[in-house]
Design an enzyme around this catalytic site. Sequence first.
Site, PDB file in Angstrom:
ATOM      1  N   ASP A 236       0.827  -1.200   0.000  1.00 19.00           N
ATOM      2  CA  ASP A 236       0.000   0.000   0.000  1.00 19.00           C
ATOM      3  C   ASP A 236       0.869   1.260   0.000  1.00 19.00           C
ATOM      4  O   ASP A 236       1.930   1.295   0.642  1.00 19.00           O
ATOM      5  CB  ASP A 236      -0.849  -0.018   1.288  1.00 19.00           C
ATOM      6  CG  ASP A 236      -1.866   1.106   1.360  1.00 19.00           C
ATOM      7  OD1 ASP A 236      -2.747   1.146   0.501  1.00 19.00           O
ATOM      8  OD2 ASP A 236      -1.765   1.932   2.291  1.00 19.00           O
TER       9      ASP A 236
ATOM     10  N   GLU B  61       1.276   0.137  -4.741  1.00 14.54           N
ATOM     11  CA  GLU B  61       0.243   1.089  -5.175  1.00 14.54           C
ATOM     12  C   GLU B  61       0.846   2.488  -5.232  1.00 14.54           C
ATOM     13  O   GLU B  61       1.197   3.058  -4.201  1.00 14.54           O
ATOM     14  CB  GLU B  61      -0.933   1.073  -4.187  1.00 14.54           C
ATOM     15  CG  GLU B  61      -2.009   2.084  -4.537  1.00 14.54           C
ATOM     16  CD  GLU B  61      -2.401   3.014  -3.408  1.00 14.54           C
ATOM     17  OE1 GLU B  61      -3.353   3.769  -3.572  1.00 14.54           O
ATOM     18  OE2 GLU B  61      -1.732   2.992  -2.340  1.00 14.54           O
TER      19      GLU B  61
ATOM     20  N   HIS C 215     -10.949  -0.349  -5.225  1.00 16.99           N
ATOM     21  CA  HIS C 215     -11.709   0.160  -4.074  1.00 16.99           C
ATOM     22  C   HIS C 215     -11.495   1.641  -3.818  1.00 16.99           C
ATOM     23  O   HIS C 215     -12.069   2.186  -2.884  1.00 16.99           O
ATOM     24  CB  HIS C 215     -11.345  -0.653  -2.837  1.00 16.99           C
ATOM     25  CG  HIS C 215      -9.883  -0.573  -2.483  1.00 16.99           C
ATOM     26  ND1 HIS C 215      -8.891  -1.046  -3.318  1.00 16.99           N
ATOM     27  CD2 HIS C 215      -9.245  -0.066  -1.401  1.00 16.99           C
ATOM     28  CE1 HIS C 215      -7.705  -0.835  -2.754  1.00 16.99           C
ATOM     29  NE2 HIS C 215      -7.897  -0.234  -1.599  1.00 16.99           N
ATOM     30  N   ASP C 216     -10.608   2.281  -4.576  1.00 13.53           N
ATOM     31  CA  ASP C 216     -10.363   3.712  -4.395  1.00 13.53           C
ATOM     32  C   ASP C 216     -10.909   4.559  -5.533  1.00 13.53           C
ATOM     33  O   ASP C 216     -10.748   5.786  -5.510  1.00 13.53           O
ATOM     34  CB  ASP C 216      -8.854   3.971  -4.255  1.00 13.53           C
ATOM     35  CG  ASP C 216      -8.271   3.332  -3.002  1.00 13.53           C
ATOM     36  OD1 ASP C 216      -8.968   3.304  -1.971  1.00 13.53           O
ATOM     37  OD2 ASP C 216      -7.130   2.853  -3.067  1.00 13.53           O
TER      38      ASP C 216
HETATM   39  C1  NOJ Z   1      -4.424   3.204  -0.560  1.00 13.83           C
HETATM   40  C2  NOJ Z   1      -5.482   2.210  -0.322  1.00 13.83           C
HETATM   41  O1  NOJ Z   1      -5.793   1.524  -1.490  1.00 13.83           O
HETATM   42  C3  NOJ Z   1      -6.614   2.974   0.288  1.00 13.83           C
HETATM   43  O2  NOJ Z   1      -7.799   2.263   0.256  1.00 13.83           O
HETATM   44  C4  NOJ Z   1      -6.152   3.314   1.666  1.00 13.83           C
HETATM   45  O3  NOJ Z   1      -7.151   4.029   2.350  1.00 13.83           O
HETATM   46  C5  NOJ Z   1      -4.909   4.170   1.606  1.00 13.83           C
HETATM   47  N1  NOJ Z   1      -3.932   3.654   0.709  1.00 13.83           N
HETATM   48  C6  NOJ Z   1      -4.277   4.316   2.956  1.00 13.83           C
HETATM   49  O4  NOJ Z   1      -3.875   3.060   3.436  1.00 13.83           O
END
Ligand code: NOJ
Length: 722
Positions: free
Chosen positions: A265, A293, A363-364
């Site tokens: 992450d 990510e 999910h984002d």
């Molecule tokens: C990216 C993740 O995909 C997201 O869902 C998360 O809230 C943030 N990083 C912080 O961990």
Amino acid sequence: MTSTLPIHTEKTTFRLPFVAWAAAVLAACSLGRALASPDTDVSNKLDFSTDVVYEIVTDRFIDGNSANNPTGAAFSSGCVQLKLYCGGDWKGIQNAIENGYLTGMGITAIWISPPVENITTIINYSGVDNAAYHGYWARDFKHTNPAFGTFTDFSNLIASAHAHHIKVIIDFAPNHTSPASQTDATFAENGVLKDNGTTLSTYSPDPGNFFHHYGGTDFSTLENGIYKNLFDLADLDHNNSTVDTYFKNAIKVWLDLGIDAVRFDAVKHMPFGWQKNLMSYVLGYKPVFSFGEWFLSPGEVDPANQYHANNSGMSLLDFEFAQTVRQVFRDGTASMTSLDSMISSTATQYNQVNDQVTFIDNHDMPRFQSSGASNRPLEQALAFTLTSRGVPAIYYGTEQYMTGTGDPTNRAKMSSFNTSTTAYAVIQALAPLRKSNPALAYGTTQQRWLNSNIYIYERQFGSNVAVIAINRDLSNPASIGGLFTALPAGTYTDALIGLLNGNTITVGSGGAVPTFTLGAGAVSVWQFTTAATTPKVAHVGPMVSRAGGTVTIDGRGFGTTKGTVFLGATAVTGTSITQWEDTEIKAVIPSVTPGTYNVSIRTAGSLTSNTYNLFQVLTGPQVAVRFVVNNAFTSAGENIYLAGDNFELTNWNATAPFGPLFNQIVDAYPSWYADVSVPASSVINFKLIRKGPSGTVWEGGNNHVFTSPASGTATVSVNWQN
Ligand code: NOJ
Ligand code: NOJ
Ligand code: CA
Ligand code: CA
């Protein structure tokens, strides 16, 4: 030749129950099975090019055990409050593996929410209660999140997944713990970090300096995003030795449980050097495919992102791919020519473009499917992703056309498990081709026909070929004239069996395809596989290793008798080759000079393969060291860089030294700093370099000399020497 079995030509086969349907697809793919290989097996934890990943928000998938559901304010019965727990767990995911829902779709890997223990306090933001159902608010990285299950449940999930040829990818978020306040220790759980139940630190006070205390990032620079808090998340200081050791031991817990890969992450928000040092630990201990990510907005291209993918030892989620696919198929803000440009440009930006993880939603971001929109663009985007370079990851529920405009409506409870949606059938038809046709998993991509609505592209690996034709125009068919392909002469039925209105083509000698009609909104996939006659390396993993490490080489035509592996001109033979199969070799890295090598193989019959380039052999085990230089004055446009006498410090490369160093947050101009992964227990000579529009200037005097620690982190601070 492609399959012409009736199963591939009869639309009526869509009506089969999905188990029978899956069996039929497997049978039809048996033509490609002659080429089946170890890289189709879950035992290969380094090559995911033949896999199809399914991303699951664990809490939102299936409640397989209501006894582990949080109680009270943390839980939303019926999943109506999407910021609270809904009951999904690892037992539920195991159920979806064992009832055939995932395997029936052709899924061969699952990416699950962070599995670690999170805070249990509810946080009220703007009047809405929030629980840590998503897993990104960690408290103890060595414990499980009890709402997802126990360690026994986790091991059961891994065992069941592996028995069904599914790899397990965990999400891991070492950038931060949980939301915290610098001034209010009673807020939430004060960012607490625990080590197997024992508190290491809270955010405030933080006497051991486990965290950064520079406030929240404004995202203005890379440095700002790394060393300041991401929103209000308590940002860990990875230059702290205890934090560094803690994360190596924590990831070890999960590696020892048999995970197959890691999704890291927020990698844009952690120091590169610390991450490379962590990857070096992972790859030296139990190497697994890893991808980070690093968010990119639509149209954004970032050299720092490319540097990370090419040098850290981990791949990245391919945001350039995702954003462009969404612009082209979902939002209509770009045309097919942008899709083709993205494919070309990313192929040069990423040294191993096949290792970047492709997707169309997650999910984002808003889900791909919009309420009321046609389903066909989503089906086309899925077909494009499954037939393109990169490791495809499908977000749970996309195959059910779930909608949701953003967090949290994009994370709703799985709506249905319908195995007869067209999207499910598209994935089912294409996923097995990634195993059977190496052109899809490993091939190059060439544009063959292009206008604003039509993209015909060809994937090729050796003599294996796949040609994919997409007409984005949902209303108008198109006449396709002058198409050439590398497909041998013959007739090719659509591997999508007409699911998306595709057609059959006939290829003449020389690859010419007589004019044909590509239907409105159509996608056709034509493909050809053949046994290799010469050795061809398709994939090497990991791409960052060191002497004594094992490298896995996948490809075709290696033969079954042990031959030779080459690192540049250095031959690896005999017992240093621990596995030699026709499609997969494992070899131990010899003590070569640290640096970058081309990997190739020579068969027992003396046939030599292509080279797979830019394999990094590090000097040895790594530690993260912070280099600080004080009193380094610069003029406008100039920056300070670092170089030294080992491969990690570029071997004194003044043209491409490490950097630029940072100069705003942890230390401020005229001081500069960087966290760098360097060999452990080593005497390091180094110097700083000033570079700018008027040239490159080495600092004067003798080299700085520093001995790196055997483990943990260190900081070395010097003055710029005139
Ligand atoms: C990216 C993740 O995909 C997201 O869902 C998360 O809230 C943030 N990083 C912080 O961990
Ligand atoms: C590279 C190395 O030879 C090093 O010792 C020297 O200090 C720098 N160049 C600057 O001249
Ligand atoms: Ca449950
Ligand atoms: Ca950070």
